[in-house]
Design an enzyme around this catalytic site. Structure first.
Site, PDB file in Angstrom:
ATOM      1  N   ASN A   1       0.369  18.574 -21.313  1.00  0.00           N
ATOM      2  CA  ASN A   1      -0.022  17.579 -22.316  1.00  0.00           C
ATOM      3  C   ASN A   1      -0.032  18.146 -23.734  1.00  0.00           C
ATOM      4  OD1 ASN A   1      -0.451  15.205 -20.746  1.00  0.00           O
ATOM      5  ND2 ASN A   1      -2.302  16.139 -19.916  1.00  0.00           N
TER       6      ASN A   1
ATOM      7  N   HIS B   1       8.332   7.734 -27.453  1.00  0.00           N
ATOM      8  CA  HIS B   1       7.335   8.668 -26.944  1.00  0.00           C
ATOM      9  C   HIS B   1       7.618  10.100 -27.398  1.00  0.00           C
ATOM     10  CE1 HIS B   1       4.569  10.712 -24.254  1.00  0.00           C
ATOM     11  NE2 HIS B   1       5.574  11.381 -23.737  1.00  0.00           N
TER      12      HIS B   1
ATOM     13  N   HIS C   1       0.324  15.811 -26.714  1.00  0.00           N
ATOM     14  CA  HIS C   1       0.126  14.445 -26.256  1.00  0.00           C
ATOM     15  C   HIS C   1      -1.196  13.827 -26.712  1.00  0.00           C
ATOM     16  CE1 HIS C   1       3.606  15.426 -23.910  1.00  0.00           C
ATOM     17  NE2 HIS C   1       3.619  14.250 -23.299  1.00  0.00           N
TER      18      HIS C   1
ATOM     19  N   LYS D   1       8.160  22.364 -14.994  1.00  0.00           N
ATOM     20  CA  LYS D   1       7.254  21.297 -14.582  1.00  0.00           C
ATOM     21  C   LYS D   1       7.001  21.324 -13.081  1.00  0.00           C
ATOM     22  CE  LYS D   1       5.829  16.606 -15.306  1.00  0.00           C
ATOM     23  NZ  LYS D   1       6.035  15.324 -16.010  1.00  0.00           N
TER      24      LYS D   1
ATOM     25  N   LYS E   1       3.337  11.261 -11.635  1.00  0.00           N
ATOM     26  CA  LYS E   1       2.462  10.423 -12.447  1.00  0.00           C
ATOM     27  C   LYS E   1       3.155   9.091 -12.706  1.00  0.00           C
ATOM     28  CE  LYS E   1      -0.499  13.572 -15.077  1.00  0.00           C
ATOM     29  NZ  LYS E   1      -0.892  13.979 -16.450  1.00  0.00           N
TER      30      LYS E   1
ATOM     31  N   HIS F   1       0.007  10.518 -28.046  1.00  0.00           N
ATOM     32  CA  HIS F   1      -0.346   9.249 -27.413  1.00  0.00           C
ATOM     33  C   HIS F   1      -1.150   8.363 -28.359  1.00  0.00           C
ATOM     34  CE1 HIS F   1       0.113  10.463 -22.876  1.00  0.00           C
ATOM     35  NE2 HIS F   1       1.261  10.225 -23.466  1.00  0.00           N
TER      36      HIS F   1
ATOM     37  N   GLU G   1      -4.296  17.426 -11.347  1.00  0.00           N
ATOM     38  CA  GLU G   1      -5.087  17.872 -12.496  1.00  0.00           C
ATOM     39  C   GLU G   1      -6.531  18.197 -12.109  1.00  0.00           C
ATOM     40  OE1 GLU G   1      -4.529  14.748 -15.403  1.00  0.00           O
ATOM     41  OE2 GLU G   1      -2.759  15.747 -16.209  1.00  0.00           O
TER      42      GLU G   1
ATOM     43  N   GLU H   1      10.339  17.016 -25.477  1.00  0.00           N
ATOM     44  CA  GLU H   1       9.720  17.536 -24.259  1.00  0.00           C
ATOM     45  C   GLU H   1      10.314  18.890 -23.867  1.00  0.00           C
ATOM     46  OE1 GLU H   1       7.139  16.422 -22.786  1.00  0.00           O
ATOM     47  OE2 GLU H   1       6.934  14.286 -23.215  1.00  0.00           O
TER      48      GLU H   1
ATOM     49  N   ARG I   1       0.812  -1.231   0.000  1.00  0.00           N
ATOM     50  CA  ARG I   1       0.000   0.000   0.000  1.00  0.00           C
ATOM     51  C   ARG I   1       0.839   1.272   0.000  1.00  0.00           C
ATOM     52  NH1 ARG I   1      -3.382  -3.293   3.509  1.00  0.00           N
ATOM     53  NH2 ARG I   1      -5.299  -3.799   2.369  1.00  0.00           N
TER      54      ARG I   1
ATOM     55  N   ARG J   1      -2.410  21.781 -14.870  1.00  0.00           N
ATOM     56  CA  ARG J   1      -1.402  20.777 -15.228  1.00  0.00           C
ATOM     57  C   ARG J   1      -1.620  20.247 -16.642  1.00  0.00           C
ATOM     58  NH1 ARG J   1       1.220  15.995 -11.453  1.00  0.00           N
ATOM     59  NH2 ARG J   1       2.503  15.088 -13.111  1.00  0.00           N
TER      60      ARG J   1
END
Length: 360
Positions: free
Chosen positions: A242, A262, A245, A223, A140, A249, A233, A182, A118, A238
């Site tokens: 993206n 990527h 993206h 960032k 993330k 993506h 988000e 990026e 956990r 935030r």
């Protein structure tokens, strides 16, 4: 510098010669009794001796977990294998997971840390440019599924990000180029000065050491500031990270995660988004031209591989930014500023994507 998140704040340390001092920096933020290092074979050959050696020199039990190279490792099966090895090694709740590698390793290992017992501490030690300037910062974590990229995961902040610029010397050229996408993104969304510096570089595909240091430092600063404002988000701030993206993506997903890196997909997505913005008159026409020129200078692709438009659209509809049936795009208004639009006509999206290479 620090990512400011109240009691979950953490430092980003950028420099050289840091891998051999990984344990020293880790012990400043947590006191692990057992460390598990998750990495991939190419990275292990270069960097595990220094990192593992630093922990063992402190008397800290250290377990090495290697996962296959490539984006395919961001999967349920590889996640299960990592967790199984952590349980077999009896990594305790007082343990620490070290993500040593690129963005794939950071995303996968961070998610494993979030769910093992956990949640245990983890440290990001990025060794690729893309991971240093983006993936290692922000918390993330996650894996891909056949239905889309990063659709299963958790927000789980590291205790430390350790970016050793010496590690970039072992990167193949394609890896450096992909990471530069990026950096270009950060210039477009927040820093026209950074974008100008990239444009002025005589050889962006092989940046000089001072420019590389600037790229990592400014990207992390940008960032970190955005994440501090909107960690999960909830406000929409935030989402500007993206940029590129939504289409990027989708290209990755539709291509099966094995044809393009990527960062290469993000480059394509940025050019497409900028062209849509120019068509909508949210930005001057020179903006997409400048973004495309910079991507080309970094030896990044700017055209969508030949893939069916319906498959690309289906992948875009799985984007996490989608609201109802509406695709949402991050679009530039100028270099250094973007907006979020949920009203981009689908026929415009299709027209630009087809002009950039998508097929029937």
């Amino acid at each position: 510098m620090t990512v400011s998140l109240a009691d979950r704040s953490y430092p980003i340390v950028i420099g050289t010669g840091l891998l051999a001092r990984a344990a020293d920096h880790t012990l400043e933020v947590c006191r692990p009794t057992h460390v598990a290092i998750v990495t991939q074979p190419p990275v292990a050959r270069h960097h595990v001796p220094a990192v593992a050696g630093s922990f063992r020199a402190k008397g800290i039990e250290t377990t090495l977990i290697e996962v296959p190279d490539g984006e395919a490792s961001k999967s349920f099966s590889t996640l299960q294998a990592v967790i199984d090895q952590m349980l077999a090694a009896r990594i305790p709740r007082q343990g620490c997971l070290v993500a040593l590698g690129g963005g794939v390793v950071g995303d996968l290992a961070g998610f494993a840390a979030a769910i093992h017992l956990r949640g245990i501490d983890f440290v990001q030690i990025p060794t690729s440019l893309l991971a240093m300037v983006d993936a290692s910062v922000g918390g993330k974590t996650g894996i891909n599924t056949p239905r889309g990229k990063n659709l299963v995961g958790a927000f789980w902040q590291p205790r430390l990000v350790l970016a050793d610029l010496d590690a970039l010397r072992t990167l193949p050229p394609r890896g450096r180029h992909a990471g530069m996408a990026e950096v270009i993104k950060h210039g477009v969304i927040a820093d026209p000065g950074l974008f100008d510096a990239l444009e002025a570089a005589p050889a962006l595909a092989e940046p000089a050491e001072d420019l590389l240091t600037l790229c990592v430092r400014r990207s992390c600063e940008i960032k970190a500031a955005v994440v501090a404002e909107d960690e999960r988000e909830t406000t929409g701030r935030r989402m500007i990270l993206n940029f590129g993206h939504t289409v990027g993506h989708a290209v990755e997903n539709a291509g099966g995660y094995h044809d393009l890196h990527h960062g290469e997909c993000v480059a394509i997505g940025m050019v497409v988004a900028a062209e849509m913005a120019a068509e909508l008159k949210t930005c001057p026409p020179e903006v997409p031209a400048r973004i495309e020129a910079l991507c080309r200078a970094a030896q990044l692709p700017v055209r969508i591989p030949a893939m069916p438009w319906p498959r690309l659209l289906e992948a875009m509809r799985l984007d996490k930014k989608v609201q109802g049936d509406h695709l949402r795009f991050v679009l530039p208004t100028r270099i250094g500023e973007v907006i979020i639009r949920g009203d981009v006509p689908l026929d415009l999206v299709e027209r630009v994507c087809r002009a950039r290479g998508a097929i029937s």
